[in-house]
Motif scaffolding. Sequence first.
Motif, PDB file in Angstrom:
ATOM      1  N   SER A   1       4.068   8.914  -3.694  1.00 57.70           N
ATOM      2  CA  SER A   1       2.671   8.761  -3.291  1.00 57.70           C
ATOM      3  C   SER A   1       1.961   7.693  -4.118  1.00 57.70           C
ATOM      4  O   SER A   1       1.199   6.873  -3.581  1.00 57.70           O
ATOM      5  N   ARG A   2       2.214   7.672  -5.410  1.00 55.04           N
ATOM      6  CA  ARG A   2       1.589   6.656  -6.278  1.00 55.04           C
ATOM      7  C   ARG A   2       2.113   5.250  -5.962  1.00 55.04           C
ATOM      8  O   ARG A   2       1.361   4.276  -6.003  1.00 55.04           O
ATOM      9  N   VAL A   3       3.400   5.145  -5.629  1.00 59.82           N
ATOM     10  CA  VAL A   3       3.963   3.846  -5.234  1.00 59.82           C
ATOM     11  C   VAL A   3       3.311   3.383  -3.929  1.00 59.82           C
ATOM     12  O   VAL A   3       2.924   2.218  -3.792  1.00 59.82           O
ATOM     13  N   LEU A   4       3.158   4.285  -2.983  1.00 58.13           N
ATOM     14  CA  LEU A   4       2.530   3.930  -1.704  1.00 58.13           C
ATOM     15  C   LEU A   4       1.069   3.526  -1.901  1.00 58.13           C
ATOM     16  O   LEU A   4       0.560   2.650  -1.189  1.00 58.13           O
ATOM     17  N   ALA A   5       0.399   4.108  -2.880  1.00 61.01           N
ATOM     18  CA  ALA A   5      -0.985   3.719  -3.190  1.00 61.01           C
ATOM     19  C   ALA A   5      -1.052   2.275  -3.680  1.00 61.01           C
ATOM     20  O   ALA A   5      -2.017   1.560  -3.390  1.00 61.01           O
ATOM     21  N   VAL A   6      -0.019   1.825  -4.400  1.00 56.75           N
ATOM     22  CA  VAL A   6       0.045   0.430  -4.842  1.00 56.75           C
ATOM     23  C   VAL A   6       0.131  -0.492  -3.622  1.00 56.75           C
ATOM     24  O   VAL A   6      -0.547  -1.517  -3.555  1.00 56.75           O
ATOM     25  N   PHE A   7       0.944  -0.108  -2.645  1.00 50.44           N
ATOM     26  CA  PHE A   7       1.051  -0.895  -1.417  1.00 50.44           C
ATOM     27  C   PHE A   7      -0.295  -0.951  -0.699  1.00 50.44           C
ATOM     28  O   PHE A   7      -0.732  -2.012  -0.255  1.00 50.44           O
ATOM     29  N   ALA A   8      -0.951   0.184  -0.590  1.00 51.68           N
ATOM     30  CA  ALA A   8      -2.248   0.238   0.089  1.00 51.68           C
ATOM     31  C   ALA A   8      -3.272  -0.644  -0.615  1.00 51.68           C
ATOM     32  O   ALA A   8      -4.014  -1.392   0.024  1.00 51.68           O
ATOM     33  N   ALA A   9      -3.297  -0.593  -1.929  1.00 50.55           N
ATOM     34  CA  ALA A   9      -4.257  -1.381  -2.697  1.00 50.55           C
ATOM     35  C   ALA A   9      -3.995  -2.886  -2.558  1.00 50.55           C
ATOM     36  O   ALA A   9      -4.928  -3.690  -2.628  1.00 50.55           O
ATOM     37  N   SER A  10      -2.744  -3.265  -2.333  1.00 49.91           N
ATOM     38  CA  SER A  10      -2.394  -4.683  -2.225  1.00 49.91           C
ATOM     39  C   SER A  10      -2.699  -5.262  -0.853  1.00 49.91           C
ATOM     40  O   SER A  10      -2.748  -6.472  -0.682  1.00 49.91           O
ATOM     41  N   GLY A  11      -2.860  -4.386   0.146  1.00 50.35           N
ATOM     42  CA  GLY A  11      -3.087  -4.853   1.507  1.00 50.35           C
ATOM     43  C   GLY A  11      -1.818  -4.952   2.329  1.00 50.35           C
ATOM     44  O   GLY A  11      -1.850  -5.403   3.472  1.00 50.35           O
ATOM     45  N   ALA A  12      -0.681  -4.539   1.769  1.00 50.91           N
ATOM     46  CA  ALA A  12       0.577  -4.544   2.522  1.00 50.91           C
ATOM     47  C   ALA A  12       0.557  -3.407   3.539  1.00 50.91           C
ATOM     48  O   ALA A  12       0.035  -2.329   3.275  1.00 50.91           O
ATOM     49  N   ASN A  13       1.138  -3.660   4.711  1.00 50.83           N
ATOM     50  CA  ASN A  13       1.209  -2.663   5.775  1.00 50.83           C
ATOM     51  C   ASN A  13       2.623  -2.094   5.822  1.00 50.83           C
ATOM     52  O   ASN A  13       3.567  -2.789   6.182  1.00 50.83           O
ATOM     53  N   ILE A  14       2.775  -0.838   5.437  1.00 45.77           N
ATOM     54  CA  ILE A  14       4.094  -0.212   5.385  1.00 45.77           C
ATOM     55  C   ILE A  14       4.596   0.042   6.803  1.00 45.77           C
ATOM     56  O   ILE A  14       3.892   0.622   7.624  1.00 45.77           O
TER      57      ILE A  14
END
Length: 146
Positions: free
Chosen positions: A84-97
Amino acid sequence: MGKTIKYYIVAADALPEIFVKVAEAKRMMQAGEADTVGEATRLAGISRSAFYKYKDSVRPFNDMKSEHIITFQAMLKDSAGVLSRVLAVFAASGANILTINQSIPTNGCAAVTISAETSEMAESLEQLVADAGNVDGVVKFEILAG
């Protein structure tokens, strides 16, 4: 956590020949043209020790002109909230998983691959990799393919 890794895109003809041959040996194994490391290194004309020395540092770059899809590979500790914390990094960067694949944890860690569309990112890939790698519980985080 550890040393920050920088990535460069370099034309194959500017690289030392060993890097190109390691990439070729890896390609042969992936394509099924060679069944073992020994066979792939023999066909590529390199030693097994050279292959093992550079295999984790040499990856082909797939030039996707219209898309910016990058696949990341991570090794995460089997603790609540790490993914979950790793996915939050993606969200904060603007990357679309786009996809997430996680193995069943063994020896206290789980392998995870994450594919993301990165054209709308507000930061560099290097920063995303560094930020994700610094999340508590991340053992390893790197770009697998792009």
